[in-house]
Write an enzyme that holds these catalytic residues in place. Structure first.
Site, PDB file in Angstrom:
ATOM      1  N   HIS A  29      73.166  59.736 155.791  1.00 47.63           N
ATOM      2  CA  HIS A  29      71.968  58.913 155.601  1.00 47.63           C
ATOM      3  C   HIS A  29      71.284  59.277 154.285  1.00 47.63           C
ATOM      4  O   HIS A  29      70.876  58.393 153.520  1.00 47.63           O
ATOM      5  CB  HIS A  29      71.001  59.109 156.764  1.00 47.63           C
ATOM      6  CG  HIS A  29      69.725  58.334 156.621  1.00 47.63           C
ATOM      7  ND1 HIS A  29      69.685  56.957 156.629  1.00 47.63           N
ATOM      8  CD2 HIS A  29      68.442  58.747 156.435  1.00 47.63           C
ATOM      9  CE1 HIS A  29      68.431  56.554 156.476  1.00 47.63           C
ATOM     10  NE2 HIS A  29      67.655  57.621 156.340  1.00 47.63           N
ATOM     11  N   ARG A  84      70.267  58.235 148.446  1.00 54.72           N
ATOM     12  CA  ARG A  84      70.060  58.975 147.204  1.00 54.72           C
ATOM     13  C   ARG A  84      71.239  58.899 146.241  1.00 54.72           C
ATOM     14  O   ARG A  84      71.075  59.186 145.051  1.00 54.72           O
ATOM     15  CB  ARG A  84      69.738  60.439 147.519  1.00 54.72           C
ATOM     16  CG  ARG A  84      68.515  60.607 148.413  1.00 54.72           C
ATOM     17  CD  ARG A  84      67.287  59.911 147.863  1.00 54.72           C
ATOM     18  NE  ARG A  84      66.105  60.154 148.678  1.00 54.72           N
ATOM     19  CZ  ARG A  84      64.891  59.683 148.417  1.00 54.72           C
ATOM     20  NH1 ARG A  84      64.704  58.905 147.365  1.00 54.72           N
ATOM     21  NH2 ARG A  84      63.878  59.954 149.220  1.00 54.72           N
ATOM     22  N   SER A 108      59.559  81.223 148.315  1.00 55.48           N
ATOM     23  CA  SER A 108      58.122  81.332 148.511  1.00 55.48           C
ATOM     24  C   SER A 108      57.409  81.752 147.235  1.00 55.48           C
ATOM     25  O   SER A 108      57.568  82.883 146.763  1.00 55.48           O
ATOM     26  CB  SER A 108      57.807  82.345 149.616  1.00 55.48           C
ATOM     27  OG  SER A 108      56.408  82.542 149.715  1.00 55.48           O
ATOM     28  N   ASP A 142      73.267  68.126 159.547  1.00 58.50           N
ATOM     29  CA  ASP A 142      74.519  67.640 160.140  1.00 58.50           C
ATOM     30  C   ASP A 142      75.046  66.463 159.327  1.00 58.50           C
ATOM     31  O   ASP A 142      74.327  65.870 158.513  1.00 58.50           O
ATOM     32  CB  ASP A 142      74.326  67.269 161.618  1.00 58.50           C
ATOM     33  CG  ASP A 142      73.412  66.077 161.836  1.00 58.50           C
ATOM     34  OD1 ASP A 142      73.753  64.971 161.368  1.00 58.50           O
ATOM     35  OD2 ASP A 142      72.352  66.240 162.471  1.00 58.50           O
ATOM     36  N   GLN A 195      60.673  64.473 146.985  1.00 61.23           N
ATOM     37  CA  GLN A 195      61.420  63.295 147.444  1.00 61.23           C
ATOM     38  C   GLN A 195      62.409  63.691 148.530  1.00 61.23           C
ATOM     39  O   GLN A 195      62.532  63.038 149.568  1.00 61.23           O
ATOM     40  CB  GLN A 195      62.197  62.674 146.279  1.00 61.23           C
ATOM     41  CG  GLN A 195      61.409  61.774 145.366  1.00 61.23           C
ATOM     42  CD  GLN A 195      62.351  61.045 144.406  1.00 61.23           C
ATOM     43  OE1 GLN A 195      63.229  61.640 143.789  1.00 61.23           O
ATOM     44  NE2 GLN A 195      62.166  59.746 144.273  1.00 61.23           N
ATOM     45  N   TRP A 196      63.132  64.764 148.269  1.00 63.34           N
ATOM     46  CA  TRP A 196      64.209  65.225 149.153  1.00 63.34           C
ATOM     47  C   TRP A 196      63.673  65.549 150.544  1.00 63.34           C
ATOM     48  O   TRP A 196      64.308  65.230 151.559  1.00 63.34           O
ATOM     49  CB  TRP A 196      64.826  66.474 148.524  1.00 63.34           C
ATOM     50  CG  TRP A 196      66.156  66.909 149.028  1.00 63.34           C
ATOM     51  CD1 TRP A 196      66.527  67.093 150.320  1.00 63.34           C
ATOM     52  CD2 TRP A 196      67.293  67.279 148.228  1.00 63.34           C
ATOM     53  NE1 TRP A 196      67.825  67.559 150.394  1.00 63.34           N
ATOM     54  CE2 TRP A 196      68.314  67.684 149.109  1.00 63.34           C
ATOM     55  CE3 TRP A 196      67.527  67.323 146.859  1.00 63.34           C
ATOM     56  CZ2 TRP A 196      69.551  68.126 148.666  1.00 63.34           C
ATOM     57  CZ3 TRP A 196      68.768  67.767 146.417  1.00 63.34           C
ATOM     58  CH2 TRP A 196      69.770  68.158 147.302  1.00 63.34           C
ATOM     59  N   ILE A 197      62.501  66.182 150.613  1.00 58.73           N
ATOM     60  CA  ILE A 197      61.982  66.667 151.893  1.00 58.73           C
ATOM     61  C   ILE A 197      61.558  65.519 152.798  1.00 58.73           C
ATOM     62  O   ILE A 197      61.309  65.716 153.993  1.00 58.73           O
ATOM     63  CB  ILE A 197      60.797  67.638 151.658  1.00 58.73           C
ATOM     64  CG1 ILE A 197      60.641  68.622 152.836  1.00 58.73           C
ATOM     65  CG2 ILE A 197      59.502  66.878 151.410  1.00 58.73           C
ATOM     66  CD1 ILE A 197      61.772  69.589 152.983  1.00 58.73           C
ATOM     67  N   ARG A 198      61.491  64.308 152.243  1.00 59.70           N
ATOM     68  CA  ARG A 198      61.208  63.149 153.078  1.00 59.70           C
ATOM     69  C   ARG A 198      62.296  62.941 154.130  1.00 59.70           C
ATOM     70  O   ARG A 198      62.058  62.298 155.152  1.00 59.70           O
ATOM     71  CB  ARG A 198      61.088  61.878 152.214  1.00 59.70           C
ATOM     72  CG  ARG A 198      59.887  61.859 151.293  1.00 59.70           C
ATOM     73  CD  ARG A 198      58.593  61.802 152.078  1.00 59.70           C
ATOM     74  NE  ARG A 198      58.529  60.596 152.890  1.00 59.70           N
ATOM     75  CZ  ARG A 198      57.774  60.453 153.976  1.00 59.70           C
ATOM     76  NH1 ARG A 198      57.044  61.455 154.392  1.00 59.70           N
ATOM     77  NH2 ARG A 198      57.774  59.318 154.646  1.00 59.70           N
TER      78      ARG A 198
END
Length: 304
Positions: free
Chosen positions: A218, A223, A122, A212, A109-112
Site C-alpha cells: 500500500h 509513494r 531521539s 508487513d 509524509q512517511w509516518i502517515r
C-alpha cells in the site's frame, strides 16, 4: 551519502556472521541484508531483518503445512489471484524491518502510513548531525499551476542559484544556533528537546520501520507512483528493488495490478464502453468534471 568507517565496519561485521535456521530464507534478500543503499544526498535504506517469502503467502492462503504445492506456476497463479481480488491477509504473513535515514519532512509524509512499527532516533537524547537535504539543481521546481500540492517547471539560472543559496544558508544558520543553544561552555545550555525545535525540516533523522507486506505494498502503491513527491518516491523506488528480490512472484503481481494498473470510476468505465462502440466521448458528454476528465485521459494516454 558517505558511510563513516565505523558504520561500514559495523555493516561488514554483521554481513560476516552466519546463523543456522530452519525458517525460510531467500537468497536474493540475504544478499541485501544490512547493506546501505544510498538515497538522496545523505540518506539510505538498509534491510535489518525479514520474515517469509512467496511460499509463505501461499501457505497462509491454503492454511497448509510446509510449502504446499510444489508447482511454482500454481503458487504464482494463486498469488496473482489474491492480488487481483484484493485478498490482503496472506500478504500480511511476510514482514520486513528497514533502517532508514531520511529528511524530517519526508518522515512526516512517511509516518502517515500508520500500519507499521516505528522507532525514531531521539533528538531529546542525542544530538542530530549537521546533515541537510539540499535538492540537486534539476529538482528545484516552481509551483505547479494545475496541482496545488505538486511541482511545475524546473527553475533555472539565477533564480535556481538564489533558492539553493537560501536553503544552504538557512540550514547552516539554524544548526549553528542549535549548537550554540545546547553548548555547555560557559553556560548551562538549553535542553536538547527544546533546542531541536529550531532545526529545519530538511535535517536528517533515522528510524527503524517494520511493516508487513500487505501494508508495504500500500505504501509503495502511493509513494512509488509517478505523481508522488520526488523525495519520498526515490525511497519507495529503492525499496521496490529490494522487495522484487524478496518476494518476486508477489512483487510481479503487485507491479502488474497496482503499479501498472488503474482504477476506473463507474463514469469512466461507461466512457470506455462507449468509446469501444465507436461513440465520440468528450468531457462535456462524459459526466465528469474537468479534473476527472484530465485524469481519465492520463490513464488512457499515458499510465505513468
Amino acid at each position: 551519502m558517505t558511510l563513516t568507517p565505523e558504520q561500514q565496519a559495523e555493516i561488514d561485521a554483521l554481513r560476516s556472521q552466519t546463523q543456522q535456521t530452519l525458517r525460510a530464507t531467500v537468497p536474493g534478500m540475504e544478499a541485501h541484508l544490512y547493506k546501505a543503499y544510498e538515497v538522496l544526498d545523505h540518506g539510505f535504506i538498509r534491510v535489518i531483518d525479514y520474515m517469509g517469502d512467496d511460499s509463505a503467502i501461499c501457505q497462509a492462503a491454503r492454511v497448509s503445512y510446509g510449502k504446499g504445492t510444489k508447482s511454482v506456476q500454481n503458487d504464482e497463479g494463486l498469488i496473482r489471484y489474491l492480488m487481483r481480488h484484493w485478498h490482503s491477509t496472506p500478504f500480511e504473513m511476510c514482514e520486513i524491518k528497514l533502517h532508514v535515514k531520511l529528511p524530517v519532512f519526508v518522515a512526516r509524509q512517511w509516518i502517515r502510513h500508520r500500519t507499521a512499527n516505528v522507532n525514531e532516533y531521539s533528538a531529546r537524547y542525542s544530538i542530530l548531525d549537521r546533515e541537510f537535504y539540499i535538492p540537486a539543481p534539476e529538482h528545484i521546481n516552481a509551483q505547479s499551476v494545475v496541482n496545488n500540492q505538486g511541482r511545475g517547471g524546473v527553475l533555472e539560472g539565477e533564480e535556481a542559484a538564489r533558492v539553493l543559496e537560501i536553503l544552504k544558508a538557512d540550514s547552516n544558520r539554524a544548526y549553528d544556533h542549535y549548537e550554540q543553544m545546547i553548548s555547555q561552555e560557559g553556560q548551562d545550555g538549553l535542553a536538547r528537546e527544546l533546542a531541536r525545535m529550531n532545526l529545519p525540516a530538511n535535517v536528517y533523522t533515522q528510524w527503524y520501520w517494520k511493516v508487513d507486506l500487505h501494508n508495504l505494498f500500500h505504501f509503495l502503491r502511493l509513494r512509488a507512483d509517478a505523481h508522488a513527491q520526488y523525495e519520498i518516491r526515490v525511497y519507495a523506488d529503492a525499496i521496490c528493488k529490494v522487495v522484487a528480490d524478496w518476494v518476486p512472484a508477489a512483487y510481479g503481481a503487485f507491479e502488474d495490478y497496482r503499479l501498472g494498473g488503474a482504477t476506473l470510476s463507474g463514469k469512466a468505465l461507461d466512457c470506455v464502453r462507449r468509446m469501444l462502440k465507436g461513440e465520440e466521448v468528450t468531457q462535456e458528454n462524459s459526466g465528469m468534471s474537468k479534473g476527472e476528465w484530465r485524469e481519465f485521459e492520463g490513464v488512457l494516454n499515458d499510465p505513468a
